[in-house]
Motif scaffolding. Structure first.
Motif, PDB file in Angstrom:
ATOM      1  N   VAL A 145       0.811  -1.209   0.184  1.00  0.00           N
ATOM      2  CA  VAL A 145       0.049   0.025  -0.061  1.00  0.00           C
ATOM      3  C   VAL A 145       0.873   1.314   0.037  1.00  0.00           C
ATOM      4  O   VAL A 145       0.490   2.153  -0.844  1.00  0.00           O
ATOM      5  N   LEU A 146       2.089   1.288   0.637  1.00  0.00           N
ATOM      6  CA  LEU A 146       2.987   2.465   0.826  1.00  0.00           C
ATOM      7  C   LEU A 146       3.473   2.635  -0.639  1.00  0.00           C
ATOM      8  O   LEU A 146       3.645   3.696  -1.098  1.00  0.00           O
ATOM      9  N   LYS A 147       4.018   1.607  -1.112  1.00  0.00           N
ATOM     10  CA  LYS A 147       4.585   1.668  -2.495  1.00  0.00           C
ATOM     11  C   LYS A 147       3.682   2.269  -3.764  1.00  0.00           C
ATOM     12  O   LYS A 147       3.761   2.876  -4.341  1.00  0.00           O
ATOM     13  N   ILE A 148       2.358   1.718  -3.561  1.00  0.00           N
ATOM     14  CA  ILE A 148       1.159   2.180  -4.471  1.00  0.00           C
ATOM     15  C   ILE A 148       0.978   3.615  -4.159  1.00  0.00           C
ATOM     16  O   ILE A 148       0.896   4.331  -5.240  1.00  0.00           O
ATOM     17  N   SER A 170       3.261  10.258  -7.080  1.00  0.00           N
ATOM     18  CA  SER A 170       4.092  10.891  -8.108  1.00  0.00           C
ATOM     19  C   SER A 170       3.574  10.896  -9.456  1.00  0.00           C
ATOM     20  O   SER A 170       3.702  11.977 -10.154  1.00  0.00           O
ATOM     21  N   LYS A 171       2.574  10.313  -9.728  1.00  0.00           N
ATOM     22  CA  LYS A 171       1.466  10.450 -10.900  1.00  0.00           C
ATOM     23  C   LYS A 171       0.847  11.727 -10.657  1.00  0.00           C
ATOM     24  O   LYS A 171       0.648  12.461 -11.688  1.00  0.00           O
ATOM     25  N   ILE A 172       0.362  12.155  -9.580  1.00  0.00           N
ATOM     26  CA  ILE A 172      -0.496  13.289  -9.193  1.00  0.00           C
ATOM     27  C   ILE A 172       0.239  14.465  -9.243  1.00  0.00           C
ATOM     28  O   ILE A 172       0.022  15.367  -9.876  1.00  0.00           O
ATOM     29  N   LYS A 173       1.484  14.333  -8.777  1.00  0.00           N
ATOM     30  CA  LYS A 173       2.359  15.594  -8.362  1.00  0.00           C
ATOM     31  C   LYS A 173       3.196  15.810  -9.760  1.00  0.00           C
ATOM     32  O   LYS A 173       3.439  16.835 -10.315  1.00  0.00           O
ATOM     33  N   PHE A 174       3.891  14.659 -10.269  1.00  0.00           N
ATOM     34  CA  PHE A 174       4.877  15.057 -11.515  1.00  0.00           C
ATOM     35  C   PHE A 174       4.116  14.298 -12.916  1.00  0.00           C
ATOM     36  O   PHE A 174       5.027  14.493 -13.708  1.00  0.00           O
ATOM     37  N   GLY A 175       3.203  13.779 -12.623  1.00  0.00           N
ATOM     38  CA  GLY A 175       2.491  13.352 -14.091  1.00  0.00           C
ATOM     39  C   GLY A 175       2.923  12.232 -14.744  1.00  0.00           C
ATOM     40  O   GLY A 175       2.753  11.729 -15.618  1.00  0.00           O
ATOM     41  N   LYS A 176       3.656  11.435 -13.802  1.00  0.00           N
ATOM     42  CA  LYS A 176       4.212   9.810 -14.057  1.00  0.00           C
ATOM     43  C   LYS A 176       4.404   9.247 -12.825  1.00  0.00           C
ATOM     44  O   LYS A 176       4.813   9.657 -12.018  1.00  0.00           O
ATOM     45  N   ILE A 177       4.157   7.896 -13.083  1.00  0.00           N
ATOM     46  CA  ILE A 177       4.477   6.714 -11.999  1.00  0.00           C
ATOM     47  C   ILE A 177       5.807   6.566 -11.979  1.00  0.00           C
ATOM     48  O   ILE A 177       6.673   6.413 -13.132  1.00  0.00           O
ATOM     49  N   ALA A 178       6.357   7.004 -10.786  1.00  0.00           N
ATOM     50  CA  ALA A 178       7.885   6.717 -10.660  1.00  0.00           C
ATOM     51  C   ALA A 178       8.382   5.947  -9.306  1.00  0.00           C
ATOM     52  O   ALA A 178       7.500   6.168  -8.336  1.00  0.00           O
ATOM     53  N   SER A 179       9.653   5.677  -9.220  1.00  0.00           N
ATOM     54  CA  SER A 179      10.065   5.066  -8.075  1.00  0.00           C
ATOM     55  C   SER A 179      11.489   5.651  -8.027  1.00  0.00           C
ATOM     56  O   SER A 179      12.295   5.687  -8.877  1.00  0.00           O
ATOM     57  N   ILE A 180      11.775   6.309  -6.988  1.00  0.00           N
ATOM     58  CA  ILE A 180      13.226   6.980  -6.610  1.00  0.00           C
ATOM     59  C   ILE A 180      14.152   6.054  -6.411  1.00  0.00           C
ATOM     60  O   ILE A 180      14.065   5.141  -5.435  1.00  0.00           O
ATOM     61  N   HIS A 181      15.439   6.027  -6.997  1.00  0.00           N
ATOM     62  CA  HIS A 181      16.449   4.762  -6.775  1.00  0.00           C
ATOM     63  C   HIS A 181      17.363   5.242  -5.295  1.00  0.00           C
ATOM     64  O   HIS A 181      18.388   5.428  -5.612  1.00  0.00           O
ATOM     65  N   ALA A 233      11.619   3.088   3.923  1.00  0.00           N
ATOM     66  CA  ALA A 233      12.124   3.469   2.696  1.00  0.00           C
ATOM     67  C   ALA A 233      10.921   4.140   1.796  1.00  0.00           C
ATOM     68  O   ALA A 233      11.059   5.248   1.134  1.00  0.00           O
ATOM     69  N   SER A 234       9.847   3.726   1.937  1.00  0.00           N
ATOM     70  CA  SER A 234       8.630   4.051   1.203  1.00  0.00           C
ATOM     71  C   SER A 234       8.380   5.562   1.835  1.00  0.00           C
ATOM     72  O   SER A 234       7.756   6.599   0.997  1.00  0.00           O
ATOM     73  N   ILE A 235       8.306   5.490   3.110  1.00  0.00           N
ATOM     74  CA  ILE A 235       7.976   7.140   3.718  1.00  0.00           C
ATOM     75  C   ILE A 235       9.023   7.787   3.149  1.00  0.00           C
ATOM     76  O   ILE A 235       8.558   9.114   2.763  1.00  0.00           O
ATOM     77  N   GLU A 236      10.466   7.584   3.338  1.00  0.00           N
ATOM     78  CA  GLU A 236      11.438   8.665   2.608  1.00  0.00           C
ATOM     79  C   GLU A 236      10.940   8.739   1.230  1.00  0.00           C
ATOM     80  O   GLU A 236      11.162  10.102   1.023  1.00  0.00           O
ATOM     81  N   GLU A 237      10.924   7.950   0.460  1.00  0.00           N
ATOM     82  CA  GLU A 237      10.277   8.262  -0.965  1.00  0.00           C
ATOM     83  C   GLU A 237       9.223   9.405  -1.023  1.00  0.00           C
ATOM     84  O   GLU A 237       9.441  10.171  -1.619  1.00  0.00           O
TER      85      GLU A 237
END
Length: 184
Positions: A104-107, A113-124, A160-164
């Protein structure tokens, strides 16, 4: 245009390696969790995860499609491992709830990310990479320590998800390669 075409041709090899990870991951569903064959196929899957990105960077053939394919292959392999562990009764209710929380956190991170930046993303981030590495070792260490590493991994992956999320929330632009909340 010529350079782009050359990069696309070079990208064929890392994308094929990534595609092999998807097929090999699927085969894990049909192999006994505690067998040598499972460990061998699983390690090959891990090797393909290391090789595809390495080859793409070394040959200057990184593409947005390749990055998406790699993320899909990682997610697919993760889901297959969870299904395999559940199928073979290696996950109790508490651990299953923990897995759902991380999911749920990752989703949520992806949706934000999609709402704010316009694309689904995962930060490395370093913590995301370390979570992935810890998760990779969970099936390999099960016979030694049971689900202890899975519990530690779940806690770490949640953090890590909270940090992201905090990185995305406080950033004006999306930087997929930001290492941590403390870096700029």
């Amino acid at each position: 245009a010529v350079r782009r075409m050359q990069r696309m041709k070079k990208a064929y090899i890392p994308n094929m390696i990534t595609s092999c990870r998807i097929v090999l991951s699927l085969s894990l569903l049909f192999i006994d969790f505690r067998s040598i064959l499972f460990i061998l196929v699983y390690l090959i899957c891990g090797l393909t995860d290391l090789l595809d990105g390495y080859i793409a960077r070394r040959t200057d053939s990184e593409t947005p499609f390749g990055a998406r394919l790699d993320s899909i292959a990682d997610l697919f392999m993760c889901c297959i491992i969870i299904i395999t562990m559940m199928k073979q009764n290696q996950i109790n209710t508490l651990i299953f709830i923990g897995i759902l929380i991380v999911f749920v956190l990752k989703i949520w991170d992806a949706v934000f990310s999609k709402i704010k930046f316009g694309k689904i993303a995962s930060i490395h981030t370093i913590s995301n990479k370390l979570s992935g590495l810890l998760f990779f070792f969970c099936p390999l260490t099960y016979t030694l320590g049971g689900n202890n590493l899975l519990i530690i991994t779940g806690i770490f992956a949640s953090l890590a998800s909270i940090e992201e999320f905090l990185i995305m929330f406080t950033s004006k632009s999306l930087d997929l390669n930001r290492k941590s909340i403390l870096s700029k």
